[in-house]
Design a protein around this motif. Structure first.
Motif, short mmCIF file in Angstrom:
data_model
loop_
_atom_site.label_atom_id
_atom_site.label_comp_id
_atom_site.label_asym_id
_atom_site.label_seq_id
_atom_site.Cartn_x
_atom_site.Cartn_y
_atom_site.Cartn_z
N ASN A 111 -21.14 -27.25 48.78
CA ASN A 111 -20.83 -28.27 49.79
C ASN A 111 -20.87 -29.67 49.19
OD1 ASN A 111 -20.00 -28.95 52.41
ND2 ASN A 111 -22.09 -29.42 53.05
N LYS A 112 -20.53 -29.76 47.90
CA LYS A 112 -20.45 -31.03 47.19
C LYS A 112 -19.10 -31.09 46.47
CE LYS A 112 -25.44 -31.07 46.20
NZ LYS A 112 -26.45 -31.07 45.10
N LYS A 113 -18.66 -32.29 46.11
CA LYS A 113 -17.36 -32.39 45.46
C LYS A 113 -17.39 -33.03 44.08
CE LYS A 113 -15.76 -36.76 47.53
NZ LYS A 113 -14.68 -37.38 48.34
N LYS A 114 -18.53 -33.57 43.67
CA LYS A 114 -18.61 -34.21 42.36
C LYS A 114 -18.72 -33.16 41.26
CE LYS A 114 -21.21 -37.62 39.65
NZ LYS A 114 -22.33 -38.60 39.64
N ILE A 115 -17.75 -33.18 40.35
CA ILE A 115 -17.71 -32.21 39.25
C ILE A 115 -17.56 -32.98 37.94
CG2 ILE A 115 -16.41 -30.30 38.22
CD1 ILE A 115 -15.56 -29.48 41.05
N ILE A 116 -18.39 -32.62 36.96
CA ILE A 116 -18.37 -33.29 35.67
C ILE A 116 -17.52 -32.49 34.69
CG2 ILE A 116 -19.78 -34.35 33.87
CD1 ILE A 116 -20.49 -35.20 36.80
N GLY A 143 -0.45 -39.01 39.97
CA GLY A 143 -1.51 -39.52 40.84
C GLY A 143 -1.06 -39.64 42.29
N PRO A 144 -2.03 -39.79 43.23
CA PRO A 144 -3.46 -39.78 42.96
C PRO A 144 -3.98 -38.37 42.69
CG PRO A 144 -3.09 -39.94 45.32
CD PRO A 144 -1.73 -40.01 44.67
N LEU A 145 -4.95 -38.29 41.78
CA LEU A 145 -5.54 -37.02 41.44
C LEU A 145 -6.53 -36.57 42.51
CD1 LEU A 145 -6.25 -37.64 37.64
CD2 LEU A 145 -4.23 -36.60 38.68
N LEU A 146 -6.95 -35.34 42.44
CA LEU A 146 -7.96 -34.83 43.35
C LEU A 146 -9.26 -35.60 43.12
CD1 LEU A 146 -8.40 -32.45 45.40
CD2 LEU A 146 -9.37 -31.17 43.48
N GLU A 147 -9.88 -36.04 44.18
CA GLU A 147 -11.10 -36.82 44.06
C GLU A 147 -12.28 -35.96 43.61
OE1 GLU A 147 -11.97 -38.66 47.76
OE2 GLU A 147 -10.18 -39.92 47.77
N GLY A 148 -13.26 -36.64 43.01
CA GLY A 148 -14.53 -35.98 42.74
C GLY A 148 -14.82 -35.69 41.29
N PHE A 149 -13.86 -35.90 40.39
CA PHE A 149 -14.08 -35.57 38.98
C PHE A 149 -14.57 -36.79 38.20
CE2 PHE A 149 -11.24 -32.27 40.42
CZ PHE A 149 -11.83 -31.14 39.89
N THR A 150 -15.59 -36.56 37.39
CA THR A 150 -16.14 -37.59 36.50
C THR A 150 -16.04 -37.08 35.08
OG1 THR A 150 -17.70 -38.36 38.18
CG2 THR A 150 -18.20 -38.90 35.89
N TYR A 151 -15.45 -37.88 34.18
CA TYR A 151 -15.25 -37.47 32.80
C TYR A 151 -16.24 -38.19 31.89
CZ TYR A 151 -10.77 -36.77 35.18
OH TYR A 151 -9.81 -36.46 36.09
N VAL A 152 -16.80 -37.45 30.95
CA VAL A 152 -17.67 -38.05 29.95
C VAL A 152 -17.29 -37.52 28.58
CG1 VAL A 152 -19.59 -38.34 31.57
CG2 VAL A 152 -19.46 -36.27 30.18
#
Length: 384
Positions: A111-116, A143-152
């Motif tokens: 139930n969360k959307k933040k994915i690394i 774009g716009p891309l699917l929300e929630g992705f963080t890149y490192v």
């Protein structure tokens, strides 16, 4: 004029016949294939056991839909879970579909959307898997891309720690970045992932689309490391050329993927299951996988001894997934090797990527190394 969209920079080759590690074009020229359909034909082209399984199934049934129990699904699922950390399998048709399913499962289960995810990663070209991919050139124009992705940055422990918090649902990674340059995960990075997984109750997803099904000398690439993923995505080598993909998940995820939560019209179809059964029962044996490790060690040793050119920066990889990083663009080298009858790929602009069938012989490895050394060693001579 062709009626095809020009979405591929095609090589000037039309393949008319293929067997084992050999491709034959429409002019009769023979090529030693160190591409294997981009890590797909792990048992080589037209493997007799796989081909016979498909032929046998052709005369039974091609398609019914997943409203029915499909012969072969339980057999392949058992092969996948018996050789991994997973317990349950969802079948689809490709790697990008498997990663799309993983993204949905992660969101539903947490139930969360933040994915690394990581820079230079590659997870596919649908909108979800495209958004998970950490490469700007893949994103451009969509774009716009699917929300929630963080890149490192890959293998940067401090950068990863800085972005993981209570809102994070999952980390998605390739243990060896294929398209991104054949970069291997470090043991320190794996331990950081394990620590963050425990601290924040994260899910860990390993994309094994290219590294799976024996490519690295283990059933799955993550098995070289201290890692037990919640979700594993597979495709490419699973059907030895027949389109098939899958998501492998742990038992605690079962409620998130109940009836109606996800589906695939062709996923797990009888022909795909016939191909995957024959493929996995051949590759997932200790003897076969140990031989892949031996061949990998052999080709690494041969390459390092044969290549004398200062143009080469590093030879890296695992098993029969190998990258030769150079100090300049490698497209001309790949073209020269193709003219010489050896087919190889790039992995980014400066890396030559070798993905031979796992059935490649030592004699064929010697032949390939000789060709590669001949092309690369000339660069030093000519540049002087």
């Amino acid at each position: 004029m062709s009626n095809l969209f020009p979405t591929y920079n095609k090589w000037p080759i039309t393949v008319k016949e293929a067997n084992g590690t050999t491709l034959i074009d429409d002019n009769g020229k023979r090529y030693l294939d160190f591409v294997a359909g981009i890590a797909v034909c792990n048992l080589g082209h037209c493997h007799p056991h796989v081909n016979q399984a498909i032929k046998n199934q052709l005369d039974k049934v091609l398609h019914v839909s997943n409203l029915f129990h499909i012969e072969g699904q339980d057999d392949v699922a058992n092969q996948l879970v018996s050789n991994s950390s997973g317990d349950l399998v969802f079948f689809c048709n490709s790697g990008t579909e498997a990663n799309e399913a993983a993204i949905k499962l992660v969101r539903k289960a947490t139930n969360k959307k933040k994915i690394i995810t990581f820079y230079q990663s590659f997870h596919g070209r649908t909108m979800g898997s495209l958004s998970a991919t950490g490469q700007d050139k893949i994103h451009q124009g969509f774009g716009p891309l699917l929300e929630g992705f963080t890149y490192v940055p890959f293998n940067d422990c401090d950068a990863l720690k800085a972005v993981v918090d209570h809102e994070a649902a999952a980390i998605i990674l390739e243990v060896i970045q294929g398209e991104g340059g054949v970069h291997e995960v470090t043991s320190e990075f794996i331990e950081t992932i394990n620590m963050l997984k425990e601290k924040h109750k994260l899910l860990v997803v390993v994309d094994e689309v290219q590294t799976g099904i024996g490519r690295t000398g283990k059933a799955f690439g993550y098995q070289h490391y201290n890692l037990s993923p919640d979700i594993i995505t597979v495709a490419k080598g699973l059907g030895n050329g027949f389109p098939v993909g899958g998501l492998i998940g742990k038992q605690h995820l079962i409620e998130a993927f109940g009836p109606g939560s996800h589906g695939s019209t062709f996923g797990g179809n009888p022909l795909a299951m016939a191909a995957a059964t024959a493929t996995t029962e051949t590759i997932f044996t200790e003897e076969f996988l140990n031989e892949v490790l031996d061949k990998g060690n052999y080709i690494f040793s041969k390459l390092k001894n044969a290549i004398q050119s200062s143009i080469v920066k590093q030879v890296r990889g695992k098993g029969l997934m190998i990258g030769i990083e150079c100090h300049q663009d490698v497209s001309s080298f790949i073209s020269s090797l193709r003219d010489d009858g050896l087919l190889v790929l790039n992995a980014g602009p400066n890396v030559i990527r070798l993905l031979p069938p796992l059935t490649v012989s030592y004699k064929e490895i010697d032949q390939a190394v000789e060709s590669i050394a001949s092309v690369l060693n000339k660069v030093t001579v000519n540049s002087n």
